[in-house]
Design an enzyme around this catalytic site. Structure first.
Site, PDB file in Angstrom:
ATOM      1  N   PHE A 407       0.401  -1.469  -0.069  1.00 29.05           N
ATOM      2  CA  PHE A 407      -0.003   0.165   0.306  1.00 29.05           C
ATOM      3  C   PHE A 407       0.712   1.087  -0.133  1.00 29.05           C
ATOM      4  CE2 PHE A 407       0.411   0.239   4.188  1.00 29.05           C
ATOM      5  CZ  PHE A 407      -0.333  -0.759   5.760  1.00 29.05           C
ATOM      6  N   GLU A 408       0.140   2.288  -0.254  1.00 29.47           N
ATOM      7  CA  GLU A 408       1.120   3.778  -0.476  1.00 29.47           C
ATOM      8  C   GLU A 408       1.333   3.778  -2.325  1.00 29.47           C
ATOM      9  OE1 GLU A 408      -0.212   5.878   0.961  1.00 29.47           O
ATOM     10  OE2 GLU A 408      -0.792   6.011   3.440  1.00 29.47           O
ATOM     11  N   GLY A 409       1.373   2.726  -2.814  1.00 33.47           N
ATOM     12  CA  GLY A 409       1.781   2.761  -4.149  1.00 33.47           C
ATOM     13  C   GLY A 409       2.322   1.631  -4.014  1.00 33.47           C
TER      14      GLY A 409
END
Length: 599
Positions: A407-409
């Site tokens: 997550f967060e890219g």
């Protein structure tokens, strides 16, 4: 109540670490924390120990009433509103404080995820993009933990490719509402959140953000996901079925949702990095405690060389993680200190100052998420068979850490961001990367006359950093000469350049911090950070050299390849440190203390 930070006096351009030499007075380190930083760190630490950890089992079993109660208590302490302006019930503190809080609350990843989604991506879109009415309506309640925030970007068919979302929004005939339809996936806090930042395309075209309350008609929440880790956080899909959203709840500008998404994820990345750092430090503490108690062959396993090597490596990575995270947020605060908070363009200038360090934030995200994976893995190894059993802390930490690379890219996306942003800045003239590459290529191709005349404290270490920069520029130059603008399509090469860039930034951050400690207190007092720095430089140079070989082997052949390999060897040449002895020194110190600490 904004914090006064000992930030660098000089505003530093994002990505410039590849091209410029930094002095110790230009970097912020944990040793520069103000008294206020230390107090907020203590507050967050005590909250984690006294409030979060005793409730872990309840949250692991999905008792989210505990999560809401803890968010309210965190709000009462000011931990959730640190980045909210005072006018809207927050403390309006600096980014160092935001990182400190995320770091210290990360003793249990389930709640750290809950808190991060609420206090970061949940409320910051309103801070930076909301209208005055939206800020007054929502921010005081979010700061106090009276309502809980969430962020709904991902969809089943568009995780990393967020701009390809299928959720639609259409303005009602009377112009009073937007009607939203679609489904969002993997939404943290969804099971109990009150307010969601939701992204949808107006008329299927213009990617836009909306503030959606859970009570709006047509809004519903799906079932909890059964997850590998972070089980103490809520993760559900949300369903929008002719969901009526008041027109005044459109967030930011129509068609500019990508600006909100990018900037908020950018901030989220450095805070995620701080949480990974805190999780690694906590896991290392468990590993040391267990190694000092567990006996085998008539002595504690903390006396075994291979166990000590693991502990030294984990402590070293914790030191480097601190160095690069707080260096970055220090640069952010220096840039933000120049923003006129009372000006009409204050929020725009604030966003611009944060976006300046997009490369560094992506570096933090990738580096720390992979670092904490290493630490929890080695912690489990130290626990042996007990590490595989649920009632021991190694098992949950191992599971919880894995999500950070997604997550967060994803780390793959962030690697492309690192190299892509550097090249984009170079092409636009914002970063003189191309002239630096050309100068280096001219130097290396002219023969073996290059030398670095570096003197003073940590001269050898600083020379290695200089060599790392040259290796990265050399590999990037070779790749850009072959592919030019088409390098964007060469993901493996972009990834290898990102790896060299990350290691270079981490190396330099560690060296500058050790040098700063030595200058302030003498080299004897800096023995531990210097030892950690030398251990890290050794392994980082190996990674950089390996990545450089990967790149030049892909872009050159025949005589040119042989020439470039010879240049690579020359750039990478250095005398090795005695890392066995250094790791013994590091392990001895942290085992004596029972946890990671420098002083």
């Amino acid at each position: 109540m904004a914090t006064t930070t000992a930030v660098p006096k000089t505003r530093i351009s994002g990505g410039s670490f590849l091209l410029e030499e930094r002095n110790t007075d230009e970097v912020f380190t944990p040793e520069d924390f103000s008294e206020q930083h230390r107090l907020i760190a203590q507050t967050a630490e005590e909250f984690a120990i006294n409030e979060i950890l005793p409730n872990v089992d309840k949250m692991e079993h999905k008792d989210f009433s505990i999560s809401r109660d803890l968010l309210k208590k965190a709000g009462d302490l000011g931990l959730s509103g640190a980045e909210i302006p005072e006018a809207y019930g927050g403390l309006e503190m600096d980014k160092v404080t935001a990182a400190v809080i995320a770091d210290r609350l990360a003793k249990y990843a389930g709640f750290a995820t809950t808190w991060g989604a609420h206090s970061g991506i949940g409320l910051l879109p309103i801070v930076y993009f909301g209208t005055e009415e939206q800020k007054q309506k929502y921010l005081p309640h979010l700061a106090a933990g009276e309502i809980v925030g969430a962020y709904a970007l991902s969809e089943a068919s568009s995780g990393s490719d967020a701009l390809n979302c299928r959720a639609r929004a259409e303005l009602s005939s009377d112009g009073k509402h937007y009607i939203l339809n679609g489904e969002k996936m993997w939404i943290t806090n969804a099971g109990f959140a009150d307010l969601f930042t939701v992204f949808a395309k107006i008329d299927g075209e213009e990617f836009t953000a909306f503030l959606v309350e859970k009570t709006f008609p047509g809004f519903s929440v799906g079932a909890e996901e059964h997850k590998l880790g972070i089980r103490g956080s809520s993760t559900c899909p949300i369903i929008l079925n002719d969901c009526k959203v008041p027109a005044e709840n459109l967030l930011g500008d129509i068609g500019k949702g990508h600006v909100i998404a990018f900037n908020i994820l950018n901030i989220g990345r450095f805070k995620l990095g701080a949480a990974c750092l805190g999780g690694a430090r906590h896991s290392l503490g468990h590993a040391i405690t267990y190694a000092k108690q567990r006996k085998a062959f008539d002595k504690v396993i903390a006396d075994f060389g291979l166990i000590r090597e693991k502990i030294a490596n984990m402590a070293t990575l914790t030191y480097v993680g601190e160095s690069l995270i707080y260096r970055t947020v220090g640069m952010m605060d220096a840039a933000l200190s120049e923003v006129d908070k009372s000006g009409s363009e204050a929020m725009k200038e604030t966003r611009k100052a944060i976006e300046e360090y997009a490369v560094e934030c992506s570096i933090i995200k990738v580096w720390t998420s992979e670092m904490v994976d290493y630490v929890v893995d080695e912690t489990m190894q130290i626990y042996g068979g007990y590490g595989f059993v649920e009632e021991y802390p190694a098992e949950r930490a191992y599971r919880d850490a894995r999500i950070n690379r997604i997550f967060e890219g994803t780390n793959e996306i962030n690697r492309l961001i690192i190299t892509g942003f550097l090249l984009k800045r170079a092409m636009s003239g914002q970063l003189p990367l191309m002239p630096a590459i050309k100068k280096l290529m001219d130097e290396v191709l002219s023969g073996p006359s290059m030398s670095d005349d570096i003197e003073g404290p940590l001269a050898e270490e600083r020379k290695l950093v200089s060599q790392a920069k040259k290796l990265g520029l050399f590999a990037a130059g070779s790749a850009t000469q072959k592919y030019m603008h088409a390098i964007q399509d060469q993901q493996e090469i972009m990834g290898a350049i990102a790896d060299m860039t990350m290691e270079t930034y981490a190396m330099e951050s560690a060296v500058l911090r050790a040098q700063k400690i030595a200058e302030a207190n003498g080299e004897a007092a800096a023995a531990l950070p210097i030892a950690m720095t030398r251990v890290y430089l050794t392994q980082a140079m190996e990674k950089i050299e390996s990545a450089a070989r990967k790149v030049i082997a892909a872009v050159a052949e025949g005589d040119m390849l042989r020439t470039q390999v010879a240049i690579l060897r020359r750039l990478a040449k250095h005398e090795p440190f005695n890392t066995i002895e250094l790791r013994q020194q590091i392990a001895q110190r942290v085992i004596e203390r029972g946890k990671y600490m420098l002083a």
